[in-house]
Motif scaffolding. Sequence first.
Motif, short mmCIF file in Angstrom:
data_model
loop_
_atom_site.label_atom_id
_atom_site.label_comp_id
_atom_site.label_asym_id
_atom_site.label_seq_id
_atom_site.Cartn_x
_atom_site.Cartn_y
_atom_site.Cartn_z
N GLU A 82 0.86 -1.06 -0.33
CA GLU A 82 -0.05 0.24 -0.16
C GLU A 82 0.74 1.27 -0.08
OE1 GLU A 82 -3.01 0.18 -0.17
OE2 GLU A 82 -3.40 -2.01 -0.15
N THR A 83 1.93 1.17 0.72
CA THR A 83 2.54 2.33 0.58
C THR A 83 4.24 1.99 0.42
OG1 THR A 83 3.87 2.22 2.84
CG2 THR A 83 1.36 2.85 2.34
N LEU A 84 5.06 2.57 -0.48
CA LEU A 84 6.47 3.10 -0.53
C LEU A 84 7.08 2.20 0.33
CD1 LEU A 84 8.73 3.97 -2.81
CD2 LEU A 84 8.70 5.51 -1.51
N GLY A 90 10.09 -5.10 1.22
CA GLY A 90 9.10 -6.10 0.80
C GLY A 90 9.70 -7.31 0.28
N PRO A 91 9.34 -8.73 0.42
CA PRO A 91 10.34 -8.97 -0.49
C PRO A 91 10.50 -9.45 -1.82
CG PRO A 91 8.93 -10.44 0.35
CD PRO A 91 8.15 -9.31 0.82
N PHE A 92 9.98 -8.67 -2.41
CA PHE A 92 9.54 -8.08 -4.19
C PHE A 92 9.95 -6.86 -4.42
CE2 PHE A 92 6.72 -11.83 -3.52
CZ PHE A 92 7.33 -12.58 -3.75
N ALA A 93 11.29 -5.97 -3.05
CA ALA A 93 11.78 -4.78 -3.27
C ALA A 93 12.35 -4.76 -4.98
CB ALA A 93 12.83 -4.74 -2.09
N ALA A 94 13.03 -6.02 -5.29
CA ALA A 94 13.88 -5.65 -6.37
C ALA A 94 12.62 -5.22 -7.67
CB ALA A 94 14.88 -6.24 -6.81
N GLN A 95 11.57 -6.01 -7.36
CA GLN A 95 11.23 -6.14 -8.41
C GLN A 95 9.75 -4.41 -8.61
OE1 GLN A 95 11.35 -7.96 -7.20
NE2 GLN A 95 11.66 -10.63 -8.05
N TRP A 96 9.82 -4.32 -7.36
CA TRP A 96 8.61 -3.07 -7.26
C TRP A 96 10.22 -1.89 -7.63
CZ3 TRP A 96 4.33 -4.20 -7.85
CH2 TRP A 96 3.52 -4.86 -7.19
#
Length: 244
Positions: A82-84, A90-96
């Motif tokens: 929901e937020t930056l 999170g576990p998908f920080a690289a994808q985001w």
Amino acid sequence: TKSTAPRRRTVTKRPIRLIRRPSNFAQESYDKVENDRKQRELKRLSRRSSLPTQRELTERFTESELEDSASTAIHESDPDPETLQEALEGPFAAQWAQAMEEELKSMADNQTWTLANLPFGRKAVRNRWVFKRKLDQDGKVSRYKARLVAKGFSQVDGVDFNQTFAPVAKYKSIRTVLAIAAALQLNVHQMDVATAFLNGELQEQIYMEQPRTTLNKVNDKRVCLMSKAIYGLKQSPRAWNENI
């Protein structure tokens, strides 16, 4: 004397309509039942006190089914952020992070804004990131999408926007066009514009805060002088409609 016996209601029997099923209906129903059974079996094994052995899993499920189940479990336990901060921690920080870079690159290529100093007495419009996973027809994640959205509620009427009306198509009109095309055997062409609102040119001078892609604050004190609309601005639909 009037009779006090209750009147009998006549019931009209309607004929039974037989619905013709497609030839592959039985196979589709069987596949659905079989898939539901395998999902229940996986949940039953996950609730056991002891983990199932590799032999038990390979005897009941294929390798692709196990991978899909593991991927689904990960995404169900970790919904869209929901937020930056949730996205980058999170576990998908690289994808985001990559999705945000792609969004900013598309805006830079489209020359959506230029950096400028905020004039005295003006207030910059705030913004936020909206994160969403795009799924394919099998329910697997096909793309990580990050969209920069302006907080239109922080715009000031008469300063940041004037008119916001934009016409939209009614479903009745679309059905009428399709019915005429079907009756006259005409070809119907449909098109989709990627990031449509980014093509609308603004008439007002709008200043927006620089978007953040990290948890650190932006050291540059300049703001974004908007030349084209983005999602979230109150006049974005009108600007896109006037451009098209």
